[in-house]
Design an enzyme around this catalytic site. Sequence first.
Site, PDB file in Angstrom:
ATOM      1  N   ALA A  68       0.871  -1.176   0.000  1.00 17.18           N
ATOM      2  CA  ALA A  68       0.000   0.000   0.000  1.00 17.18           C
ATOM      3  C   ALA A  68       0.906   1.223   0.000  1.00 17.18           C
ATOM      4  CB  ALA A  68      -0.883  -0.025   1.236  1.00 17.18           C
ATOM      5  N   GLY A 112       0.560  -4.868   0.923  1.00 16.15           N
ATOM      6  CA  GLY A 112      -0.654  -4.885   0.103  1.00 16.15           C
ATOM      7  C   GLY A 112      -0.431  -5.519  -1.261  1.00 16.15           C
ATOM      8  N   GLU A 115      -0.780  -9.118  -0.680  1.00 18.34           N
ATOM      9  CA  GLU A 115      -2.206  -9.351  -0.411  1.00 18.34           C
ATOM     10  C   GLU A 115      -3.021  -9.319  -1.700  1.00 18.34           C
ATOM     11  OE1 GLU A 115      -2.056  -6.177   2.623  1.00 18.34           O
ATOM     12  OE2 GLU A 115      -2.942  -7.641   3.976  1.00 18.34           O
ATOM     13  N   GLU A 135       4.770  -5.232   7.028  1.00 16.64           N
ATOM     14  CA  GLU A 135       4.089  -4.134   7.725  1.00 16.64           C
ATOM     15  C   GLU A 135       4.620  -3.927   9.131  1.00 16.64           C
ATOM     16  OE1 GLU A 135       2.571  -6.486   5.900  1.00 16.64           O
ATOM     17  OE2 GLU A 135       0.918  -5.626   4.752  1.00 16.64           O
TER      18      GLU A 135
HETATM   19  N1  CO8 Z   1       4.606   3.214  -0.718  1.00 12.16           N
HETATM   20  C1  CO8 Z   1       5.001   4.387  -1.252  1.00 12.16           C
HETATM   21  N2  CO8 Z   1       6.136   4.522  -1.968  1.00 12.16           N
HETATM   22  C2  CO8 Z   1       6.902   3.418  -2.135  1.00 12.16           C
HETATM   23  C3  CO8 Z   1       6.550   2.185  -1.594  1.00 12.16           C
HETATM   24  C4  CO8 Z   1       5.333   2.097  -0.857  1.00 12.16           C
HETATM   25  N3  CO8 Z   1       4.876   0.940  -0.329  1.00 12.16           N
HETATM   26  N4  CO8 Z   1       7.517   1.295  -1.906  1.00 12.16           N
HETATM   27  C5  CO8 Z   1       8.430   1.964  -2.628  1.00 12.16           C
HETATM   28  N5  CO8 Z   1       8.061   3.245  -2.773  1.00 12.16           N
HETATM   29  C6  CO8 Z   1       8.777   4.321  -3.468  1.00 12.16           C
HETATM   30  C7  CO8 Z   1      10.002   4.771  -2.691  1.00 12.16           C
HETATM   31  O1  CO8 Z   1       9.633   5.696  -1.688  1.00 12.16           O
HETATM   32  C8  CO8 Z   1      10.824   5.373  -3.789  1.00 12.16           C
HETATM   33  O2  CO8 Z   1      10.340   6.657  -4.088  1.00 12.16           O
HETATM   34  P1  CO8 Z   1      11.369   7.918  -4.204  1.00 12.16           P
HETATM   35  O3  CO8 Z   1      12.203   7.560  -5.397  1.00 12.16           O
HETATM   36  O4  CO8 Z   1      10.445   9.056  -4.424  1.00 12.16           O
HETATM   37  O5  CO8 Z   1      12.133   7.935  -2.953  1.00 12.16           O
HETATM   38  C9  CO8 Z   1      10.524   4.472  -4.984  1.00 12.16           C
HETATM   39  O6  CO8 Z   1       9.303   3.818  -4.678  1.00 12.16           O
HETATM   40  C10 CO8 Z   1      11.587   3.407  -5.219  1.00 12.16           C
HETATM   41  O7  CO8 Z   1      11.743   2.683  -4.006  1.00 12.16           O
HETATM   42  P2  CO8 Z   1      13.165   2.477  -3.295  1.00 12.16           P
HETATM   43  O8  CO8 Z   1      14.103   3.581  -3.618  1.00 12.16           O
HETATM   44  O9  CO8 Z   1      12.901   2.198  -1.857  1.00 12.16           O
HETATM   45  O10 CO8 Z   1      13.644   1.150  -4.056  1.00 12.16           O
HETATM   46  P3  CO8 Z   1      14.668   0.057  -3.518  1.00 12.16           P
HETATM   47  O11 CO8 Z   1      14.974  -0.813  -4.676  1.00 12.16           O
HETATM   48  O12 CO8 Z   1      15.800   0.686  -2.778  1.00 12.16           O
HETATM   49  O13 CO8 Z   1      13.832  -0.802  -2.409  1.00 12.16           O
HETATM   50  C11 CO8 Z   1      11.884  -1.955  -1.582  1.00 12.16           C
HETATM   51  C12 CO8 Z   1      12.716  -1.562  -2.823  1.00 12.16           C
HETATM   52  C13 CO8 Z   1      12.687  -2.950  -0.700  1.00 12.16           C
HETATM   53  C14 CO8 Z   1      10.633  -2.667  -2.080  1.00 12.16           C
HETATM   54  C15 CO8 Z   1      11.537  -0.696  -0.762  1.00 12.16           C
HETATM   55  O14 CO8 Z   1      10.976   0.279  -1.646  1.00 12.16           O
HETATM   56  C16 CO8 Z   1      10.543  -0.917   0.335  1.00 12.16           C
HETATM   57  O15 CO8 Z   1      10.885  -1.439   1.371  1.00 12.16           O
HETATM   58  N6  CO8 Z   1       9.265  -0.493   0.124  1.00 12.16           N
HETATM   59  C17 CO8 Z   1       8.242  -0.563   1.116  1.00 12.16           C
HETATM   60  C18 CO8 Z   1       7.752  -2.005   1.295  1.00 12.16           C
HETATM   61  C19 CO8 Z   1       6.696  -2.062   2.358  1.00 12.16           C
HETATM   62  O16 CO8 Z   1       6.943  -1.776   3.524  1.00 12.16           O
HETATM   63  N7  CO8 Z   1       5.465  -2.447   1.983  1.00 12.16           N
HETATM   64  C20 CO8 Z   1       4.360  -2.539   2.906  1.00 12.16           C
HETATM   65  C21 CO8 Z   1       3.586  -1.265   2.912  1.00 12.16           C
HETATM   66  S1  CO8 Z   1       2.304  -1.229   4.127  1.00 12.16           S
HETATM   67  C22 CO8 Z   1       1.080  -2.135   3.439  1.00 12.16           C
HETATM   68  O17 CO8 Z   1       1.152  -2.588   2.348  1.00 12.16           O
HETATM   69  C23 CO8 Z   1      -0.123  -2.302   4.320  1.00 12.16           C
HETATM   70  C24 CO8 Z   1      -1.262  -2.874   3.520  1.00 12.16           C
HETATM   71  C25 CO8 Z   1      -2.515  -2.831   4.323  1.00 12.16           C
HETATM   72  C26 CO8 Z   1      -3.163  -1.484   4.242  1.00 12.16           C
HETATM   73  C27 CO8 Z   1      -4.637  -1.595   4.414  1.00 12.16           C
HETATM   74  C28 CO8 Z   1      -5.122  -0.645   5.432  1.00 12.16           C
HETATM   75  C29 CO8 Z   1      -6.551  -0.943   5.844  1.00 12.16           C
END
Ligand code: CO8
Length: 261
Positions: A68, A112, A115, A135
Amino acid sequence: MADAYSTLLIERHADGYAVVTLNRPEALNALNTTLTGELGDFLESVADDDGVRCIVLTGSVKAFAAGADIKEMADQAYADMYRGNFFARAHDRVASFRKPIIAAVSGYALGGGCELAMLCDFIIASETAKFGQPEINLGVAPGIGGSQRLTRAVGKAKAMDMCLTGRMMDAAEAERSGLVSRVVASDALLDEARAAAAKIAGQSILAVMANKELVNAAFETTLTQGVVFERRLFHSLFAFEDQKEGMAAFVEKRKPAFTGR
Ligand code: CO8
């Protein structure tokens, strides 16, 4: 009719399936309100479209979806989440779609994203796929069904491990654990998913929908209830012309011509 979405690319195929590509490359396809709304809208738009009998849902090489959208969620208050019923509508619109959706996963399917892949009917993964429910690293927990579907798919030990440590599962482990149905080379992923979708789209749509309904019932019923439900639905398929056609074609050693009647 052109499909115009800002976060999805849609490709309709003459064989009767559509490929939906999540397209927010700047955010690794993070699921925001626009994307989940558009995905729901698209599914609704093809619910009664006989030209689309199966869907392939995919992302980029690097990410199916990295979760998400954390930036969209970060400042939400409890009242916003509760009133907006955050992600519930998106979940329900995918979960209630009656035709098959195949997730073709390359790269990250996290939070997400994992999911959403699990909401699909089965997952074909590329060797590069990585699944996780990270998460906990954000101080939260899965919120779009992940804790439930992952546990049903891979069992308590691995689901608990993944949810509590936030570790990722690679494609080989995901296949071993029953999370994905097949693992293929990265450059073969879309061909494999398209071939599966074409195969499904070539069957009787009535039988396809019945099979999907039956397998899903296994998650919601006891074995006895599930077997009774299967028997009733199986019997009812004999009301359709497609059953007559399918069996006649077998006997006559020809390809069936299903009409969905
Ligand atoms: N949300 C927003 N932006 C994201 C997300 C995300 N989940 N994942 C990556 N991005 C963005 C980064 O911020 C980055 O943007 P910018 O260039 O502007 O800084 C761009 O995408 C590229 O990402 P990275 O530079 O981080 O790329 P890497 O190759 O270094 O890393 C990863 C890749 C490991 C996937 C890393 O991006 C990461 O850890 N992402 C987050 C993963 C995560 O924690 N996902 C879970 C999110 S919470 C969730 O899904 C809850 C669902 C339930 C919600 C329902 C509520 C009721």
